[in-house]
Structure formats: C-alpha cells, structure tokens
Design an enzyme around this catalytic site. Structure first.
Site, PDB file in Angstrom:
ATOM      1  N   GLU A  15       0.815  -1.218   0.000  1.00  0.00           N
ATOM      2  CA  GLU A  15       0.000   0.000   0.000  1.00  0.00           C
ATOM      3  C   GLU A  15       0.846   1.265   0.000  1.00  0.00           C
ATOM      4  O   GLU A  15       0.470   2.262  -0.589  1.00  0.00           O
ATOM      5  CB  GLU A  15      -0.944   0.015   1.207  1.00  0.00           C
ATOM      6  CG  GLU A  15      -2.004  -1.065   1.193  1.00  0.00           C
ATOM      7  CD  GLU A  15      -3.028  -0.902   0.094  1.00  0.00           C
ATOM      8  OE1 GLU A  15      -3.260   0.235  -0.374  1.00  0.00           O
ATOM      9  OE2 GLU A  15      -3.610  -1.931  -0.317  1.00  0.00           O
ATOM     10  N   CYS A  24      -6.908   6.725  -5.696  1.00  0.00           N
ATOM     11  CA  CYS A  24      -6.274   5.491  -6.157  1.00  0.00           C
ATOM     12  C   CYS A  24      -6.767   5.154  -7.559  1.00  0.00           C
ATOM     13  O   CYS A  24      -7.607   5.872  -8.121  1.00  0.00           O
ATOM     14  CB  CYS A  24      -6.575   4.347  -5.185  1.00  0.00           C
ATOM     15  SG  CYS A  24      -8.292   3.800  -5.193  1.00  0.00           S
TER      16      CYS A  24
END
Length: 159
Positions: A15, A24
């Site tokens: 991550e 994202c």
C-alpha cells in the site's frame, strides 16, 4: 485468526504510506496505508493516525475473513487472502470465484484466481496494472507456500 505481523508488513509495503489524500486507481480517495473510509480531497494525517487506521482496517478484514471462509486455512493463506481483501474490498472478495473455489476445497483453483485481480480503470478503460500484477503474484506465492516447519525432514540417528 489474525493476519500475522509479516502479513501486515506486506500490506504496508504494498500500500505504501501516504499522509495526504490521493485518488487510487479505482478513483477512491485514499490516505495512510490504503485507508478509504471517510477520506476526502485535501485530508492529511500524522503517521500515528495512519497506523491506527491500519490496525482498525486489519481488524475488519480479519472479521470479514472469519465470516466468509468456510474452510480452514493456514496462516500464510490467511495473510495472502487478507492482503487481497484489503485491496479489492469485501463486496468483490465475497462474490469472487477465488473464494468460491477455496470454500469448495479447491486450493489450487483458488490460487489460480489471484492473477485475475490485477485490473484497474485508467481514463475510463479497464487495464492490467503492473503494480497489481506484481502484488497478486506475491500474494499467490504466499498463498501456495508450504510452511517451513512442515518441510523439515525428520531427524535420523545413524549408528
């Protein structure tokens, strides 16, 4: 079952830590170690808050896995599944062929499903993302790993 410290470290590495909100590849506002709940444009946080959100998110992932898994899995499998679920979300995981195969006792079939979860939407098009391809290969390898303690040869005494 809980995600192991090694499993959590892998999720953190996958991550990355971002202390300012960003969108994202799924166009969700994200912050910290992939935290999305309640995040909006312009949000920032200190590292300690990112760690707290990660612990909360991991707890929720473990609870969801405990509900969704109908078979017993090894720690390495739980860690790999937790990483996948952390990334794709509960709804996608719950309806996945991967989970269906695993719950039917088809571990090899479930492992073969990991690489299929490498797509994201970029400029309105569904495309395979290199970062997700690499992540899925590592998750698959972790899922398929045989624990070292199971691989040790028996000790032989020779005369």
């Amino acid at each position: 079952m809980d995600i192991s410290p090694e499993g959590i470290a892998r999720i953190q590495a996958f991550e990355g830590l971002k202390l300012t909100a960003y969108q994202c590849s799924a166009d969700k506002w994200t912050i910290g170690y992939g935290h999305t709940a309640g995040v909006k444009a312009g949000d920032t946080m200190p590292p300690g808050q990112a760690e707290a959100f990660l612990r909360e998110d991991i707890t929720l992932i473990c609870l969801q896995l405990d509900i969704l898994l109908k078979v017993t899995v090894r720690q390495n499998q739980f860690d790999a599944l937790g990483s996948l679920l952390f990334n794709i979300g509960v709804k996608a995981f719950a309806h996945s062929t991967l989970l269906g195969k695993l719950n039917a006792g088809d571990e090899a079939g479930a492992a073969a499903e990991f690489p299929k979860w490498c797509y994201g939407t970029v400029k309105g098009k569904k495309v395979a993302l290199r970062g997700l391809m690499a992540r899925r290969q590592q998750e698959k390898a972790r899922f398929e790993a045989v624990e070292l303690s199971l691989m040790k040869a028996p000790h032989r005494v020779t005369a």
